[in-house]
Write a protein that holds these residues in place. Sequence first.
Motif, mmCIF file in Angstrom:
data_model
loop_
_atom_site.group_PDB
_atom_site.id
_atom_site.type_symbol
_atom_site.label_atom_id
_atom_site.label_comp_id
_atom_site.label_asym_id
_atom_site.label_seq_id
_atom_site.Cartn_x
_atom_site.Cartn_y
_atom_site.Cartn_z
ATOM 1 N N PHE A 73 -34.914 26.375 7.887
ATOM 2 C CA PHE A 73 -34.333 26.205 9.227
ATOM 3 C C PHE A 73 -33.051 25.496 8.722
ATOM 4 C CE2 PHE A 73 -38.932 25.733 10.938
ATOM 5 C CZ PHE A 73 -38.900 26.890 11.604
ATOM 6 N N LYS A 74 -32.704 24.884 7.945
ATOM 7 C CA LYS A 74 -31.313 24.146 7.886
ATOM 8 C C LYS A 74 -30.473 25.342 7.406
ATOM 9 C CE LYS A 74 -28.771 21.559 4.594
ATOM 10 N NZ LYS A 74 -28.725 21.567 3.064
ATOM 11 N N ASP A 75 -30.620 26.306 6.704
ATOM 12 C CA ASP A 75 -30.008 27.616 6.269
ATOM 13 C C ASP A 75 -29.734 28.093 7.726
ATOM 14 O OD1 ASP A 75 -28.709 28.559 4.434
ATOM 15 O OD2 ASP A 75 -30.322 30.062 3.784
ATOM 16 N N ALA A 76 -30.892 28.513 8.592
ATOM 17 C CA ALA A 76 -30.732 29.050 9.980
ATOM 18 C C ALA A 76 -29.564 28.395 10.863
ATOM 19 C CB ALA A 76 -31.943 29.281 10.432
ATOM 20 N N ARG A 77 -29.693 27.059 10.935
ATOM 21 C CA ARG A 77 -28.999 26.100 11.717
ATOM 22 C C ARG A 77 -27.326 26.391 11.191
ATOM 23 N NH1 ARG A 77 -33.155 22.589 11.363
ATOM 24 N NH2 ARG A 77 -32.012 21.378 9.671
ATOM 25 N N GLU A 78 -27.220 26.373 9.943
ATOM 26 C CA GLU A 78 -25.607 26.435 9.304
ATOM 27 C C GLU A 78 -25.107 27.742 9.742
ATOM 28 O OE1 GLU A 78 -26.139 25.853 5.206
ATOM 29 O OE2 GLU A 78 -26.467 23.939 5.237
ATOM 30 N N PRO A 83 -23.806 35.705 13.448
ATOM 31 C CA PRO A 83 -25.077 36.638 13.055
ATOM 32 C C PRO A 83 -24.773 37.460 11.877
ATOM 33 C CG PRO A 83 -24.543 36.679 15.422
ATOM 34 C CD PRO A 83 -23.505 36.021 14.679
ATOM 35 N N GLY A 84 -23.700 37.972 11.889
ATOM 36 C CA GLY A 84 -23.434 38.862 10.594
ATOM 37 C C GLY A 84 -23.617 38.212 9.177
ATOM 38 N N GLU A 85 -22.982 36.724 9.104
ATOM 39 C CA GLU A 85 -23.373 35.960 7.900
ATOM 40 C C GLU A 85 -24.739 35.763 7.611
ATOM 41 O OE1 GLU A 85 -22.250 31.697 6.082
ATOM 42 O OE2 GLU A 85 -21.221 32.406 7.875
ATOM 43 N N ARG A 86 -25.471 35.579 8.791
ATOM 44 C CA ARG A 86 -27.010 35.366 8.736
ATOM 45 C C ARG A 86 -27.730 36.448 8.223
ATOM 46 N NH1 ARG A 86 -30.408 32.437 13.436
ATOM 47 N NH2 ARG A 86 -32.252 32.057 12.285
#
Length: 133
Positions: A73-78, A83-86
């Motif tokens: 979740f921390k990674d997702a919030r960052e 969206p491309g980086e995610r």
Amino acid sequence: MINLISRTIANISSLLKGLQVKSFLAVVVVGFLVLTTNVNYGQGQNNEGLKERVRQQVEQNDAQRPKTVGQWFKDARETEDSPGERLQKIGQQSGEAFKEFGGGYVKGAKETASDVGDSAAEAARDVSNKVGR
């Protein structure tokens, strides 16, 4: 007099039949389990050593991907605004996970093949011993 004795025997007989054998056996089994089970309530409820061993096991892997839900979740919030980086991170992390899984799969397959070979050799020895008799 005989009638009185026969009624008394009938009453005692019906009383004994009324005592349910199943419930009696259930009580006996539960009592046996309670008396023979060794339960130590003080230990294990707040075992810091266990927590540390679990944490070490989780952190043992050198992969750069999240290992816990909190890290995920921390990674997702960052990367929430990008969206491309995610997607790129998810792709990299999935690749690492598949590589790790594949390594474990290959190791497990080798161990299984070795065990099957050993079992086959042992079976062949057993058959040859029986035939030789």
